[in-house]
Motif scaffolding. Sequence first.
Motif, PDB file in Angstrom:
ATOM      1  N   LYS A 232     -10.116  -6.358   0.138  1.00 33.89           N
ATOM      2  CA  LYS A 232     -10.264  -5.708  -1.074  1.00 33.89           C
ATOM      3  C   LYS A 232      -8.511  -5.143  -1.533  1.00 33.89           C
ATOM      4  O   LYS A 232      -7.969  -4.454  -0.778  1.00 33.89           O
ATOM      5  N   PRO A 233      -8.355  -5.681  -2.596  1.00 33.11           N
ATOM      6  CA  PRO A 233      -6.814  -5.268  -2.971  1.00 33.11           C
ATOM      7  C   PRO A 233      -6.738  -4.195  -4.097  1.00 33.11           C
ATOM      8  O   PRO A 233      -7.735  -4.114  -4.931  1.00 33.11           O
ATOM      9  N   GLN A 234      -5.918  -3.328  -3.884  1.00 31.73           N
ATOM     10  CA  GLN A 234      -5.534  -2.342  -4.778  1.00 31.73           C
ATOM     11  C   GLN A 234      -6.354  -1.253  -5.546  1.00 31.73           C
ATOM     12  O   GLN A 234      -6.147  -0.908  -6.556  1.00 31.73           O
ATOM     13  N   GLU A 235      -7.561  -1.284  -5.015  1.00 20.33           N
ATOM     14  CA  GLU A 235      -8.652  -0.491  -5.843  1.00 20.33           C
ATOM     15  C   GLU A 235      -9.424   0.457  -4.974  1.00 20.33           C
ATOM     16  O   GLU A 235     -10.344  -0.307  -4.107  1.00 20.33           O
ATOM     17  N   PRO A 236      -9.407   1.622  -4.726  1.00 17.10           N
ATOM     18  CA  PRO A 236      -8.663   2.460  -5.890  1.00 17.10           C
ATOM     19  C   PRO A 236      -7.034   2.796  -5.244  1.00 17.10           C
ATOM     20  O   PRO A 236      -6.402   3.507  -5.939  1.00 17.10           O
ATOM     21  N   THR A 237      -6.704   2.330  -4.097  1.00 15.81           N
ATOM     22  CA  THR A 237      -5.349   2.870  -3.369  1.00 15.81           C
ATOM     23  C   THR A 237      -4.334   1.892  -3.914  1.00 15.81           C
ATOM     24  O   THR A 237      -4.923   0.603  -4.193  1.00 15.81           O
ATOM     25  N   LYS A 238      -3.077   2.325  -3.785  1.00 12.63           N
ATOM     26  CA  LYS A 238      -1.889   1.249  -4.480  1.00 12.63           C
ATOM     27  C   LYS A 238      -1.793  -0.007  -3.569  1.00 12.63           C
ATOM     28  O   LYS A 238      -1.660  -0.919  -3.900  1.00 12.63           O
ATOM     29  N   HIS A 239      -1.902   0.475  -2.243  1.00 17.95           N
ATOM     30  CA  HIS A 239      -1.931  -0.545  -1.288  1.00 17.95           C
ATOM     31  C   HIS A 239      -2.960  -0.476  -0.435  1.00 17.95           C
ATOM     32  O   HIS A 239      -3.499   0.458   0.064  1.00 17.95           O
ATOM     33  N   GLN A 240      -3.435  -1.720   0.029  1.00 12.98           N
ATOM     34  CA  GLN A 240      -4.453  -1.699   1.365  1.00 12.98           C
ATOM     35  C   GLN A 240      -4.264  -2.813   2.151  1.00 12.98           C
ATOM     36  O   GLN A 240      -3.655  -3.698   2.023  1.00 12.98           O
ATOM     37  N   TYR A 241      -4.585  -2.375   3.390  1.00  7.51           N
ATOM     38  CA  TYR A 241      -4.310  -3.099   4.599  1.00  7.51           C
ATOM     39  C   TYR A 241      -5.214  -4.247   4.893  1.00  7.51           C
ATOM     40  O   TYR A 241      -4.870  -5.291   5.574  1.00  7.51           O
ATOM     41  N   ASP A 242      -6.232  -4.388   3.874  1.00  6.51           N
ATOM     42  CA  ASP A 242      -7.138  -5.605   3.982  1.00  6.51           C
ATOM     43  C   ASP A 242      -7.015  -6.378   2.626  1.00  6.51           C
ATOM     44  O   ASP A 242      -8.072  -6.691   1.993  1.00  6.51           O
ATOM     45  N   TYR A 243      -5.728  -6.600   2.265  1.00 10.47           N
ATOM     46  CA  TYR A 243      -5.705  -7.080   0.721  1.00 10.47           C
ATOM     47  C   TYR A 243      -6.445  -8.352   0.355  1.00 10.47           C
ATOM     48  O   TYR A 243      -6.983  -8.406  -0.935  1.00 10.47           O
ATOM     49  N   ASP A 244      -6.342  -9.284   1.255  1.00 12.83           N
ATOM     50  CA  ASP A 244      -7.045 -10.577   0.920  1.00 12.83           C
ATOM     51  C   ASP A 244      -7.344 -11.471   2.212  1.00 12.83           C
ATOM     52  O   ASP A 244      -6.654 -10.800   3.137  1.00 12.83           O
ATOM     53  N   VAL A 245      -7.574 -12.560   2.216  1.00  9.46           N
ATOM     54  CA  VAL A 245      -8.005 -13.295   3.357  1.00  9.46           C
ATOM     55  C   VAL A 245      -6.647 -13.427   4.118  1.00  9.46           C
ATOM     56  O   VAL A 245      -6.815 -13.365   5.677  1.00  9.46           O
ATOM     57  N   ALA A 246      -5.714 -14.073   3.646  1.00 12.09           N
ATOM     58  CA  ALA A 246      -4.547 -14.172   4.370  1.00 12.09           C
ATOM     59  C   ALA A 246      -3.946 -13.002   5.288  1.00 12.09           C
ATOM     60  O   ALA A 246      -3.341 -13.023   6.456  1.00 12.09           O
ATOM     61  N   THR A 247      -3.870 -11.749   4.274  1.00 11.59           N
ATOM     62  CA  THR A 247      -3.455 -10.523   4.939  1.00 11.59           C
ATOM     63  C   THR A 247      -4.353 -10.050   6.302  1.00 11.59           C
ATOM     64  O   THR A 247      -3.934  -9.626   6.970  1.00 11.59           O
ATOM     65  N   VAL A 248      -5.649 -10.178   5.891  1.00 12.20           N
ATOM     66  CA  VAL A 248      -6.644  -9.858   6.841  1.00 12.20           C
ATOM     67  C   VAL A 248      -6.250 -10.810   8.176  1.00 12.20           C
ATOM     68  O   VAL A 248      -6.157 -10.184   9.271  1.00 12.20           O
ATOM     69  N   TYR A 249      -6.238 -12.147   7.911  1.00 13.97           N
ATOM     70  CA  TYR A 249      -5.918 -13.007   9.078  1.00 13.97           C
ATOM     71  C   TYR A 249      -4.887 -12.559   9.959  1.00 13.97           C
ATOM     72  O   TYR A 249      -4.771 -12.695  11.047  1.00 13.97           O
ATOM     73  N   GLY A 250      -3.627 -12.147   9.158  1.00 10.84           N
ATOM     74  CA  GLY A 250      -2.626 -11.875   9.860  1.00 10.84           C
ATOM     75  C   GLY A 250      -2.655 -10.443  10.711  1.00 10.84           C
ATOM     76  O   GLY A 250      -2.269 -10.371  11.851  1.00 10.84           O
ATOM     77  N   PHE A 251      -3.360  -9.623  10.091  1.00 12.01           N
ATOM     78  CA  PHE A 251      -3.799  -8.508  10.883  1.00 12.01           C
ATOM     79  C   PHE A 251      -4.507  -8.818  12.160  1.00 12.01           C
ATOM     80  O   PHE A 251      -4.375  -8.301  13.141  1.00 12.01           O
ATOM     81  N   LEU A 252      -5.590  -9.754  11.762  1.00 11.91           N
ATOM     82  CA  LEU A 252      -6.487 -10.020  13.111  1.00 11.91           C
ATOM     83  C   LEU A 252      -5.522 -10.808  14.453  1.00 11.91           C
ATOM     84  O   LEU A 252      -5.648 -10.517  15.552  1.00 11.91           O
ATOM     85  N   LYS A 253      -4.674 -11.609  13.578  1.00 15.72           N
ATOM     86  CA  LYS A 253      -3.782 -12.352  14.839  1.00 15.72           C
ATOM     87  C   LYS A 253      -2.785 -11.333  15.520  1.00 15.72           C
ATOM     88  O   LYS A 253      -2.661 -11.279  16.668  1.00 15.72           O
TER      89      LYS A 253
END
Length: 430
Positions: A232-253
């Motif tokens: 989920k991106p940018q709603e309601p906060t400005k930055h989120q740690y789970d922005y999109d699929v690629a971001t979450v995958y990088g986090f999981l790795k």
Amino acid sequence: MTDFFADIPQVTFEGPDSTNEFAYRHYDANEMVMGKRMEDHLRFAVAWWHSFAWEGGDPFGGRTFERVWFGDTMDLARMKADVAFEMFAILGQPFFCWHDADIRPEGATFAQSKRNFEEIIDYIGQKMADGGPRLLWGTANLFSHRRFMSGAATNPDPDVYAWSAATVKNCLDATHKLGGENYVLWGGREGYETLLNTDLGRERAQAGAFLQQVVDYKHKIGFKGAILIEPKPQEPTKHQYDYDVATVYGFLKDFGLEGEVQLNIEQGHAILAGHSFEHELAMASTLGVFGSIDMNRNDYQSGWDTDQFPNNVPEVALAYYEVLKAGGFTTGGTNFDAKLRRQSLDPQDLILAHVGAMDICARGLKAAAAMLEDGGLEAARAARYAGWQNSSLMGQSLDVIEAQVASGGIDPQPRSGRQERLENYVGRFV
């Protein structure tokens, strides 16, 4: 029994020529598509929060729905469950989903909230045993209450982290008890509003530790379902740690959890992230983390997540094309994370919104299956990359490659990507 849906008949399949608005024209649960029943492909679920807990508000106005079950008592929570299962019987969908806060009233203490939750879980469990649909997934609401204004797992206050972990533990227990097939983590407020008061490294480490604790507890209690993260991106906060699929995958790795966690991908969130739904699905499949979907749509004249019911067959067809290419759902399914417009007040509106959405998804699925069986897109893609079939370039050093190019043996010429032809091809099926 309640009388909220009085005089609304059970919805059945009548075919595309039916003029009965309380009928499926395209969703035939038993129709075979690519060797599998349509119901087993689509695995529809109704979202408890939007259908029964949402009050019809928006950023500029409060409640517009007047539902007899709105209130903070256990009697009203049971009535809400009664209404929900009456709607499930009308629609005949195989699954439903909930947050804890959707189904139980908030108590004055954590212990009281837990007692309320466990009581309503038992009530729902009995309704499921009496022939109701199954639980696709459960999740915890870690974003609505003011205690979560600075996040849950990423909160600067360790007491909020502890409260959140205890809440997830109870929700995972309940999901396991009801035979849920997945458990979802949605970090609605896991981000920051200003970098001026944020320690990114600290918060990211907390999020990783929290997720590891969830995975460890899943194994401890023997829960066999999937753990899903919903980007989920940018709603309601400005930055989120789970922005999109690629971001979450990088986090999981980064935290070594890519083999333990899959993704629940929402159409509306994909659009907010600047992607298409099919892009996010294809990316998740490519990275091996595809799990489930929330089916809805945004209003493209608005810049926020409007959570409307799907009505665009070409968009839905391209989404299910990627789902089918990924091998289809295993534990996942199609959850309607969608809500009525705040002016749609009638009980009939709630039924017909789901009927129309299920028909749209059925049309999209059949179009996707026809495209996949025809093979036109895959043939075009294979032809475009055919030059790589016998190439060893990716294993060579730069000086060897430079020598090959300098010798005159390589003289690339541009070739058409044929986008319009492929768009026309898709148009033949939808």
